[in-house]
Design an enzyme around this catalytic site. Structure first.
Site, PDB file in Angstrom:
ATOM      1  N   GLY A 111      -6.830  19.067  30.338  1.00  0.00           N
ATOM      2  CA  GLY A 111      -6.209  19.744  31.555  1.00  0.00           C
ATOM      3  C   GLY A 111      -7.082  20.636  32.324  1.00  0.00           C
TER       4      GLY A 111
ATOM      5  N   SER B  45       0.458  23.505  27.285  1.00  0.00           N
ATOM      6  CA  SER B  45       0.965  22.789  26.219  1.00  0.00           C
ATOM      7  C   SER B  45       1.571  23.966  25.336  1.00  0.00           C
ATOM      8  CB  SER B  45      -0.329  22.350  25.383  1.00  0.00           C
ATOM      9  OG  SER B  45      -1.180  22.962  25.388  1.00  0.00           O
TER      10      SER B  45
ATOM     11  N   LEU C 238     -15.575  17.615  22.030  1.00  0.00           N
ATOM     12  CA  LEU C 238     -14.900  16.511  23.276  1.00  0.00           C
ATOM     13  C   LEU C 238     -13.614  16.919  23.264  1.00  0.00           C
ATOM     14  CD1 LEU C 238     -14.706  14.285  25.192  1.00  0.00           C
ATOM     15  CD2 LEU C 238     -14.486  12.639  22.861  1.00  0.00           C
TER      16      LEU C 238
ATOM     17  N   SER D  98      -6.661  14.087  36.201  1.00  0.00           N
ATOM     18  CA  SER D  98      -6.200  14.849  37.534  1.00  0.00           C
ATOM     19  C   SER D  98      -7.222  15.236  38.346  1.00  0.00           C
ATOM     20  CB  SER D  98      -5.389  15.948  37.112  1.00  0.00           C
ATOM     21  OG  SER D  98      -5.120  16.803  37.984  1.00  0.00           O
TER      22      SER D  98
ATOM     23  N   CYS E  22      13.973  20.227  28.503  1.00  0.00           N
ATOM     24  CA  CYS E  22      13.132  20.192  27.163  1.00  0.00           C
ATOM     25  C   CYS E  22      13.298  21.241  26.228  1.00  0.00           C
ATOM     26  CB  CYS E  22      11.842  20.027  27.879  1.00  0.00           C
ATOM     27  SG  CYS E  22      11.316  18.497  28.643  1.00  0.00           S
TER      28      CYS E  22
END
Length: 391
Positions: free
Chosen positions: A186, A147, A181, A208, A363
């Site tokens: 990730g 990120s 939490l 994932s 991006c």
């Protein structure tokens, strides 16, 4: 970093073959449109488009973003500085000059079909995040933080990511003994940092399997537990909640549900930090190329959509935009990707290389053009009327 300056680039082999096969595309409609952004076909500037197959220009006009991305993946055109190409294209609003009617269906679909349902929840994990931990380890920082970094006082990626993690912890006011939490944890960079530096107990959720395996192996000695589950199934109570780079997968039809889950899981006077990429216009959809090849079912939120979702549930205490920092983060990831590509060339192949390069640099250009943003929202479940403090 202003452009792609990495050497030993496999794409140079394609560019070095020249544009002789392209004929004379200078009179094409696309060439006329690109001139408004100071982009030339077969020009000498690093942001110019080098065309190797003339028919690709017709495909780009006919299929818009998908045509642009797919012809690039095939090697029909190249560009020495894709980040600059996209920055110029978006600043000139060229994406609004050609609007095939098929995109009207994409807008309607996002409102009437729940593309981010529980049935679809694990698709993005399998498609994108499960490419291999070894692949992401070479591109990201040592904590595997996928990120935007915080570059205010940082000089390189490792510093920027540590600064971002600490910024989140300070905004949340973490203290020893609290329960945190992390929705969409990730590879565990935040929970690992928070447990080590702030003495909190952490629970994370991810879609994932590769990410869960990484966290289980690397943080086994810390008070961290990660579950492979959809956020809608979350239960339990927490003092603080963070969600970093996951809300982009929630979808507009589920924004309210996400806020309801957060409120349900927050203790009284709890805080939620929402770190998300955002779009400038409410009535728009994810770029079709990004949705097809990078983030299936992605849907960037707008400011208004986030406020609507939180209304009468959570209070907005703070909003911080540092979208310009994502440009620098993506350029750092791209440099790492280029430097390590030889390790993965046989596994993924040249089309993947061009796809991934296109993803990172397009991006970067979008953030540089301020076409998309990076927000950190701080929201509270402030039932006693007090004021949440932001560090």
């Amino acid at each position: 970093m202003e452009s792609d300056t990495v050497t030993n680039n496999p794409e140079k082999e394609i560019r070095s073959k020249g544009a002789t096969a392209a004929g004379s595309p200078g009179s094409h409609l696309l060439a006329e449109l690109l001139q408004a952004a100071d982009i030339r076909i077969n020009g000498d500037s690093p942001w110019d488009m080098q065309v190797h197959r003339t028919r690709a220009l017709d495909e780009i006009v006919a299929r818009h973003s998908l045509g642009l991305g797919e012809t690039y993946m095939r090697g029909d055109w190249s560009c020495a500085a894709l980040d600059q190409f996209f920055c110029r294209l978006l600043r000139a609003n060229l994406q609004n000059q050609i609007k095939p009617f098929r995109h009207l269906w994409r807008v309607a679909r996002s409102y009437f079909i729940n593309l981010q349902s529980q049935r679809r929840a694990f698709q993005v994990g399998e498609h994108h995040y499960d490419l291999g931990n070894d692949f992401y380890r070479t591109m990201l920082d040592s904590r595997m933080t996928y990120s935007c970094g915080y570059w205010k006082d940082a000089e390189y990626l490792e510093q920027a990511q540590a600064a971002k993690l600490d910024l989140i912890c300070r905004k949340l006011g973490l203290r020893p003994g609290m329960r945190l939490l992390d929705i969409g944890c990730g590879w565990g960079s935040l929970v690992g940092y928070a447990a080590e530096h702030y003495g909190v107990e952490c629970v994370g959720v991810t879609v994932s399997r590769e990410q869960k395996q990484f966290v289980d192996e690397h943080y086994a000695d810390r008070p961290i537990r990660v579950e492979l589950m959809d956020y809608r199934k979350l239960t339990g109570k927490f003092d603080r909640i963070a969600s970093v780079g996951m809300f982009e997968h929630v979808g507009r039809r589920n924004h309210r549900t996400f806020m309801q889950v957060a409120k349900r899981c927050l203790n009284p006077d709890g805080l939620l930090l929402l770190h998300t990429i955002g779009k400038n216009r409410r009535h728009s959809t994810c770029d079709p190329w990004i949705e097809k090849y990078i983030f299936p079912n992605g849907d960037l939120p707008s400011n208004g959509q986030i406020c609507d979702a939180a209304e009468n549930l959570l209070l907005v205490e703070d909003l911080h935009n540092f979208g310009c920092d994502y440009d620098r983060t993506l350029m750092a990831w791209h440099e790492n990707f280029e430097n390590s590509w030889e390790k993965f060339a046989d596994r993924f192949g040249m089309e993947f290389y061009r796809m991934w390069r296109y993803y990172l640099l397009s991006c970067a250009g979008a953030f540089r053009a301020r076409h998309i943003q990076l927000w950190q929202w701080l929201l509270s479940d402030n039932r006693d009327g007090g004021v949440a403090r932001v560090s």
